[in-house]
Design an enzyme around this catalytic site. Structure first.
Site, PDB file in Angstrom:
ATOM      1  N   GLU A 106      42.618  34.276  49.713  1.00 14.23           N
ATOM      2  CA  GLU A 106      43.846  34.737  49.369  1.00 14.23           C
ATOM      3  C   GLU A 106      44.974  34.360  50.227  1.00 14.23           C
ATOM      4  OE1 GLU A 106      43.591  38.786  48.413  1.00 14.23           O
ATOM      5  OE2 GLU A 106      42.247  38.190  46.532  1.00 14.23           O
ATOM      6  N   GLU A 118      36.410  36.674  43.062  1.00 12.69           N
ATOM      7  CA  GLU A 118      36.565  38.301  43.195  1.00 12.69           C
ATOM      8  C   GLU A 118      36.842  38.623  41.902  1.00 12.69           C
ATOM      9  OE1 GLU A 118      38.628  39.924  46.291  1.00 12.69           O
ATOM     10  OE2 GLU A 118      37.818  38.540  47.640  1.00 12.69           O
TER      11      GLU A 118
END
Length: 529
Positions: A189, A306
């Protein structure tokens, strides 16, 4: 728990959800849902993206005995092939330091213990390259209780050499043929600055360049990708960067969650709200595939490394029976747009906010600390029972399958959005939440071979394999005694709620009618004697 040994011979499986076509019963005024199937009408191979990968918190947690026990169990019951986690290179894994002259020193002993175990279970690592070792970091900024350093390297060449040596070590220890089956993902991320990456997009692309060069220098067939972003960001940008700079890119990875507020709210203090849009989260995956196909590298693999209903490890929806049909609904909606959908995560042994102080705290896991199966676990266990061949089926909220032994499986669910307006997840999903009736579902299957069968029915829903509500009834104690753990497991063990002997006559369709409530999940196995 539902053991695979309960389903020998010929098996037919059913599971229930929502938003499906129904008619209204004149007798009750409640809807009636009809699932029409033909044993001989085949759609094609079943897409098994749901068991390709599962997430875990951080690498160091994988050195714990209870974590390892839970992973082995989840792999056996749910069939996951890969596991992805943060923190492979953080200092608690003892990977990197420098001597007094600034020369790198490498140590892969902790990683060896972890990866040896993962491979011993039959699973493989989905390698996330991060976070930054302190001795290589350009700054002191960290994330999480366990202090993962999120700054760029002070020396990109030293980072490249670390990744090259790590990849070479994997090759020497496990063999090139094995490592060719792995995935190497650069960071986590990086678009969430400064929380997960203090650098710019340009600096992330530089990190990617050096990582890709390092991995491919060991073996050109090893797979490298990214950008591992939140919210499907930077996908086309990374593709364009790799094309412009003649860099390898074997897959795109990104993440998605299904809530509308509560950004990185690790303790649930601001409150999250489950998105009301029926296509929330799923639309991100579909759009990612669309972006890839419209790019200069169409056909790239797409991995959502995810995903879950909520991105905070303090969201009680994760413990709720609502989570099981939510999982099934989203995976069904995604279809074949992604190559994998890695559920975040398999266990509540997960310490981003630090050790948690209650047994049901809204953790991401499919199992809690005491290895109590949550409804999410049963959603994956049920999907793992599906056969390899999907049957034709017009019901939009179900799967129908058979395997090479002639066993038949049908997976159906009801997902109903029940969160009231102006109420957040943390206030709602901690309550006792009775489910309203959704009428009946009728299953009609033609072409089943004649014979005697055992019909077993399994269920997940309100007060059925619903451990949080059992815990609620106990007064939600901050700590559980051994007897309380035993009792919760006993009442929510996944065993059949009914069993009967039936006969299917030659040429006659098989019919079964069942009551269904909001957010029920039902598994029916029809086993030939």
């Amino acid at each position: 728990m539902l053991q695979k040994t309960l389903i020998p011979g010929m098996t037919f499986i059913v599971i229930l959800v929502c938003l499906c076509t129904t008619t209204t019963s004149a007798r009750s005024g409640l809807p009636e849902r009809i699932i029409r199937l033909d044993f001989n009408q085949v759609k094609g191979p079943l897409n098994t993206l749901f068991r390709e990968c599962v997430g875990a918190g951080r690498a160091n947690e994988g050195l714990r005995a209870d974590w390892q026990q839970q992973l082995k169990y989840v792999h056996q019951e749910c069939g996951f092939k890969y596991i992805r986690m943060h923190g492979l290179l953080t200092d608690d894994m003892g990977v990197y330091r420098e001597d007094r002259n600034g020369n790198p020193e490498y140590n892969f002993q902790y990683i060896d213990v972890l990866y040896d175990f993962i491979l011993s279970t039959g699973m493989k690592p989905f390698v996330e390259l991060g976070f930054m070792p302190e001795a290589l970091a350009s700054g002191k900024e960290t994330i999480f209780w366990w202090r993962g350093n999120v700054t760029p390297p002070k020396d990109y060449k030293k980072w490249e050499e670390l990744i090259r040596n790590l990849t070479l070590h994997f090759t020497e220890r496990y063999g090139a043929d094995e490592v060719k089956t792995w995935y190497f993902e650069v960071w986590n991320e990086p678009n969430l600055t400064p929380w997960f990456w203090t650098g710019t997009q340009e600096e992330y692309f530089k990190l990617y360049r050096h990582s890709a060069v390092a991995v491919k220098s060991v073996n050109k067939e090893y797979r490298i990708g990214g950008p591992a972003t939140a919210g499907a960001a930077w996908e086309v940008e990374l593709i364009d960067f790799c094309v412009a700079n003649d860099l390898p890119l074997d897959f795109i990875s990104t993440h998605a969650y299904g809530v509308d507020q509560g950004f990185l709210d690790a303790y649930g203090n601001t409150g999250t709200v489950l998105a009301k849009n029926p296509m929330s989260l799923s639309i991100d995956v579909l759009n990612s595939r669309k972006e890839i196909e419209g790019s200069s590298m169409p056909g790239l693999e797409l991995h959502y490394t995810e995903w879950s209903s909520s991105y905070t490890p303090a969201d009680p929806i994760h413990d709720s029976y609502h989570q099981a049909p939510y999982i099934l609904q989203k995976i069904k909606q995604v279809g074949d747009a992604a190559n994998s959908m890695s559920y975040w995560v398999f266990s509540d042994i997960f310490e981003e906010p630090g050790p948690r102080f209650t047994p049901f705290h809204g953790g991401f896991g499919m199992l809690n600390y005491q290895a109590i199966n949550k409804p999410a676990f049963y959603a994956y266990q049920f999907m793992n029972q599906l056969g390899d061949t999907e049957l034709m089926n017009t019901d939009s909220c179900s799967w129908a399958c058979k395997d090479d032994k002639g066993n038949v499986q049908v997976l159906l669910w009801d997902f109903t959005y029940t969160l009231p307006d102006s109420v957040n997840n943390q206030d709602y999903y901690i309550r006792d939440l009775p489910a309203k009736s959704k009428g009946k579902v009728q299953i009609r299957i033609s072409g089943i071979p004649a014979g005697a069968y055992t019909l077993d029915i399994y269920k997940v829903g309100y007060r059925v394999n619903d451990p949080y509500t059992t815990y609620y009834d106990m007064g939600r104690p901050n700590q559980l005694t051994k007897e309380q753990v035993r009792r919760i497991k006993e009442l929510n063990n996944g065993s059949a709620i009914s069993s009967e002997k039936i006969k299917v006559k030659k040429g006659a369709p098989y019919l079964k009618e069942l009551e269904i409530r909001e957010n029920d999940v039902l598994l029916i196995t029809l086993t030939k004697q």
